[in-house]
Write an enzyme that holds these catalytic residues in place. Structure first.
Site, PDB file in Angstrom:
ATOM      1  N   GLU A 174     -10.595  -8.026   0.934  1.00 46.03           N
ATOM      2  CA  GLU A 174     -12.026  -7.514   1.447  1.00 46.03           C
ATOM      3  C   GLU A 174     -12.955  -8.664   0.844  1.00 46.03           C
ATOM      4  O   GLU A 174     -14.061  -8.481   1.071  1.00 46.03           O
ATOM      5  CB  GLU A 174     -12.376  -6.137   1.046  1.00 46.03           C
TER       6      GLU A 174
ATOM      7  N   THR B  35      -5.336  -6.009   5.321  1.00 46.87           N
ATOM      8  CA  THR B  35      -4.681  -5.671   3.799  1.00 46.87           C
ATOM      9  C   THR B  35      -3.657  -5.277   3.875  1.00 46.87           C
ATOM     10  O   THR B  35      -2.949  -5.003   5.059  1.00 46.87           O
ATOM     11  CB  THR B  35      -5.621  -4.249   3.489  1.00 46.87           C
TER      12      THR B  35
ATOM     13  N   LYS C 241      -3.091   9.714 -16.716  1.00 45.45           N
ATOM     14  CA  LYS C 241      -4.194  10.580 -17.530  1.00 45.45           C
ATOM     15  C   LYS C 241      -2.957  11.480 -18.323  1.00 45.45           C
ATOM     16  O   LYS C 241      -2.232  12.403 -17.719  1.00 45.45           O
ATOM     17  CB  LYS C 241      -4.727  11.487 -16.579  1.00 45.45           C
TER      18      LYS C 241
ATOM     19  N   TRP D 259      -6.878   8.664 -20.716  1.00 41.47           N
ATOM     20  CA  TRP D 259      -6.637   7.630 -19.991  1.00 41.47           C
ATOM     21  C   TRP D 259      -5.878   6.585 -20.396  1.00 41.47           C
ATOM     22  O   TRP D 259      -6.028   6.243 -21.628  1.00 41.47           O
ATOM     23  CB  TRP D 259      -7.874   6.768 -19.108  1.00 41.47           C
TER      24      TRP D 259
END
Lengths: 542, 542
Positions: free
Chosen positions: B331, B185, B440, B445
């Protein structure tokens, strides 16, 4: 080194869950045996599969590994049976409804079907042999009127069976190498032989048939499944439709050309499958009575027998619809090759292109093909050298059910198809004949398939089947049985010999022609050459 | 009940054999780092893979399960390494060339690479850390001039290595669940983590990407692989090209827009992949200097970041080229979803269609996705309810290399992506943000991705990245870093606030804008928000 990827079995339940999750709003449309049109969504099918799973396990006592028969046309309940039966770990065994009573009896007893789901209109065929079926505990009646009467014992109406059941069911986690489906070969030689498909082979076959080089199916398609579900699982179409998000149209017993043309029109079908005989019928009917609007149909996928060049040409010229030749066998799930043109063919003439499209084509990823000569050597890919077609791959059998007969397999693990073929430099395989149908005349091989294809290009010939008959001078010689389009119009042997003269050398051309009303066909619609040979030996071909 | 199908492992060797058998005449075209064009056939690649296999096993002593690194651009030798290394049962580990020295050092030591195949132009990056690499026994030099000088120890020229070897090699029969490839990754949070792909996952991923609902690749295509081979195996393209029979075009280090446009033209590329940044560059270059002839390019597949609506629209309106949004992660091999319109969208307005195409799309067969809310409940597919995206499937990891850390997995076996998403009633998933990038503000949000996409639709904005910064009143507030197309042209905060006012409610709209020459990017070309946050905290964003 072991990888670190999830264990995610490839099963029919994986397919079902995917179809319900991503394409729940796609449709399954059935033209039922009584002509009524039934339509519902993948999500409806999904719920009923869970009810069926409960019924199978709780009401009928079916366990993992049991074999459950179906004796039915293509319709939505039959699709539910595909997923419901294999979903609980049992094996879905569609029985060919077109076999003789003795073959059907053999197959049911050999497979040990515990239950048979049977269409009401087909019940009479089972009534005749029911006392001889040793393992069947229940007959579940499909599409039967409430007051349906039968001499079958232990019958339940399918809808009654489901009505009692809950839509809640937890699918068991299955081993992808376990069997999910079963079909018997059509038994043109000897007894029918059972083939056990795995969840994995079924999944991989379906996934590969979707790809652009193969069937090229997407969520913009509506597929008409003319190939019966009892014939090699309808070539995997009931599975692949859920993976590709294609609507499914199912004709049940409405297989007359007029009925199929009506479905193609009414449901805006974009692609369909079927044997050449079906498409010959549709073509001639459309020629006689052309549809008012252009069909949405883009392609029809053909297998089972060679697609005559004349049919490919006619359908495309007259209606703009493309015929795509594929090849496969019960033993190969079935699809192994397809013939589509590629960029390197762009410069060819129309006729050369037709020659390629009439071949059986190149192998799909997941299977490998090769040609072995009579001398046991690998044939070169030269398009000329003939030999036996052999195949191996992820959806090819390694054994028949309940036999240890290894005659059909090579020592290095390939399946021997019994087809005599060539492979050309571009990888296109062409079936020249079944080993047993090849004609050896004066020491030279003659392909009956090539002669049939050429004869069917004649404007007044609808069907042609060529067999070998004994000949004093040449040991064998070809005999052509033909069905005329217009019987009033005389089409003489002399005319046909002249017609074939452009494509064949003299010794290959049949001198003898017999005129029939219909060519005898096998249960799956292929020319039944065994039957033609019997007619000949009985002196009935004149 | 066990089925009776052949055991036919799904391995990279199966792919290689298929490509060589059916598509031996298809091409791999490389634009080498020195600008030279190299072209050869799949069959040439195949032979060299066998030579490589002999070299790996006999000359370099590589055994099954060993990990072999590559540090290289996209080119034909790198494709040979993919198949050659995994073909002998070892693991091909492409190392990201764009990481910091310390990350590269960590990755090589953590994976225990025994050999590294390294491009001559990249040798300086390894020279710096070579003394720290504990397990590397040999460095094999790719595309290096004969007299190439380096401080690396135990070097061999790739062509010298192959020259000695035979083209005869018998591939071992591999377990499809064994590892064939490895990627780390990119480590935007914490240390890079290793992912071990299996032969099976690689095969199934590639097969599914070919299907019409996904990449739709056929033997009529020529694919340009802009996504680096060191970035999640170039999204599986070096594998799928052999399965679909598509020609492969490899740019190596020629990744400037002008160079890529030249390849698109010269090689008649029909499809390509790449991150949005690349396509932004190509688009703006084509706008400034439109190609004389229409490109053969039909579609470009984009992943890694959200494809701005404005880019989809511009490319299609100006050049007739379609952008297709896909989504995936290291992944997940990587591709898990794609956004293509379906029939039910036909009636929508152009803008509504763009909204759907800019989503990340529906899941491929073989993976399943779901959204879990903060409360731990399954979110409804209403297109509104946000939660963490979770995924499971045949090409998703169940663990990272050398860790027992299970934080990334749910108790019922799903991988937690760390993406905040929604799923709409048609199954289209939309990434709202990385969990850590979500803003936030005043208890509500705000999606940074949505703001970025909207800002990049402004005619004078090339790139925009939005982060959360502390705010006394609202706890957090959005801050937008932007790169202008034309710096001479003043584009004020007031103008941008008004511009965003149509799509966003007041509290969501950033009040603060900083103008940069370039947005910092990660090693894989994504906006590096970690870096932007550092710049902000150091007071460098004004």
């Amino acid at each position: 080194m072991e990888s670190l990827m999830m264990n995610y079995p490839l099963t029919t339940t994986t397919i079902l869950e995917y179809g319900n999750s991503v394409y729940h709003y796609k449709k399954i449309i059935t033209y039922l045996p009584d002509g009524e049109r039934h339509e519902y969504f993948f999500s409806d099918m999904y719920k009923r599969c869970k009810k069926l799973a409960n019924a199978l396990t709780q009401k009928l006592g079916i366990k993992s590994g049991d074999i459950v028969g179906t004796f039915a046309w293509n319709h939505y309940a039959h699709v539910e049976l595909y997923y419901g039966i294999s979903g609980i770990g049992a094996v879905c065994h569609p029985i060919n409804i077109r076999l003789s009573s003795s073959q059907t009896e053999y197959i049911v007893n050999n497979s040990e079907d515990r239950v048979i789901f049977v269409d009401a209109t087909l019940v009479p065929l089972l009534e005749k042999i029911a006392p001889l079926l040793e393992t069947v505990e229940y007959y579940v009646l499909l599409n039967a009127p409430k007051d349906f009467k039968t001499t079958l014992q232990n019958t339940i109406q399918y809808e009654d069976l489901l009505a009692e059941q809950s839509e809640e069911y937890q699918w068991p986690i299955l081993n992808e190498n376990d069997a999910c489906g079963m079909c018997y070969t059509s038994g043109t030689t000897g007894l029918p032989k059972g083939v056990l498909y795995s969840h994995r082979s079924t999944y991989l076959h379906a996934t590969n048939i979707i790809t652009p080089n193969a069937g090229n199916f997407s969520n913009e398609d509506t597929l008409l499944l003319i190939v019966p579900q009892f014939h090699v699982m309808a070539w995997g179409f009931p599975y692949l439709c859920l993976l590709s998000g294609s609507n499914m149209v199912l004709p049940s017993s409405n297989l007359q050309p007029e009925a199929l043309i009506n479905m193609l029109q009414a449901e805006k079908v974009t692609k369909a499958n079927g044997v050449p005989t079906i498409w010959l019928g549709i073509y001639h009917t459309m020629k006689e009575n052309p549809p008012k609007e252009k069909l949405a149909l883009k392609e029809y996928l053909v297998g089972g027998s060679a697609l005559p060049k004349s049919l490919i040409e006619g359908f495309e010229k007259d209606f703009g619809i493309k015929g795509v030749q594929a090849w496969g066998m019960t033993e190969t799930s079935p699809l192994g090759t397809v013939s589509r043109l590629q960029l390197q063919h762009n410069h060819l003439s129309n006729n050369e292109k037709l020659d390629i499209r009439a071949k059986q084509g190149f192998a799909f990823p997941g299977v490998e093909i090769r040609i072995m000569t009579d001398e046991g050597t690998l044939a070169p890919s030269d398009g000329n050298t003939m030999g036996e077609l052999q195949i191996k791959g992820a959806w090819v059998i390694n054994s028949y059910f309940k036999t240890n007969n290894l005659d059909s397999f090579t020592a290095d693990g390939w399946f021997k198809t019994g087809d005599v073929s060539t492979i050309d430099p571009d990888g296109y395989m062409e079936i020249k004949d079944r080993t047993k149908d090849l004609i050896k005349s004066g020491g030279e091989w003659i392909s009956s398939v090539a002669l049939e294809s050429a004869l069917m290009a004649h404007p007044n010939i609808r069907e042609a089947a060529v067999i070998a008959v004994p000949d004093q001078k040449w040991v064998e010689k070809p005999l052509a049985s033909i069905v005329l389009v217009n019987k009033e119009k005389n089409t003489t042997a002399a005319e046909l010999i002249a017609f074939l003269d452009r494509e064949f050398v003299k010794y290959q051309i049949p001198k003898d022609y017999v005129y029939l009303d219909e060519i005898p066909k096998t249960s799956v619609g292929k020319f039944d050459k065994k039957e033609i040979r019997i007619l000949f030996s009985e002196g009935k071909l004149k």
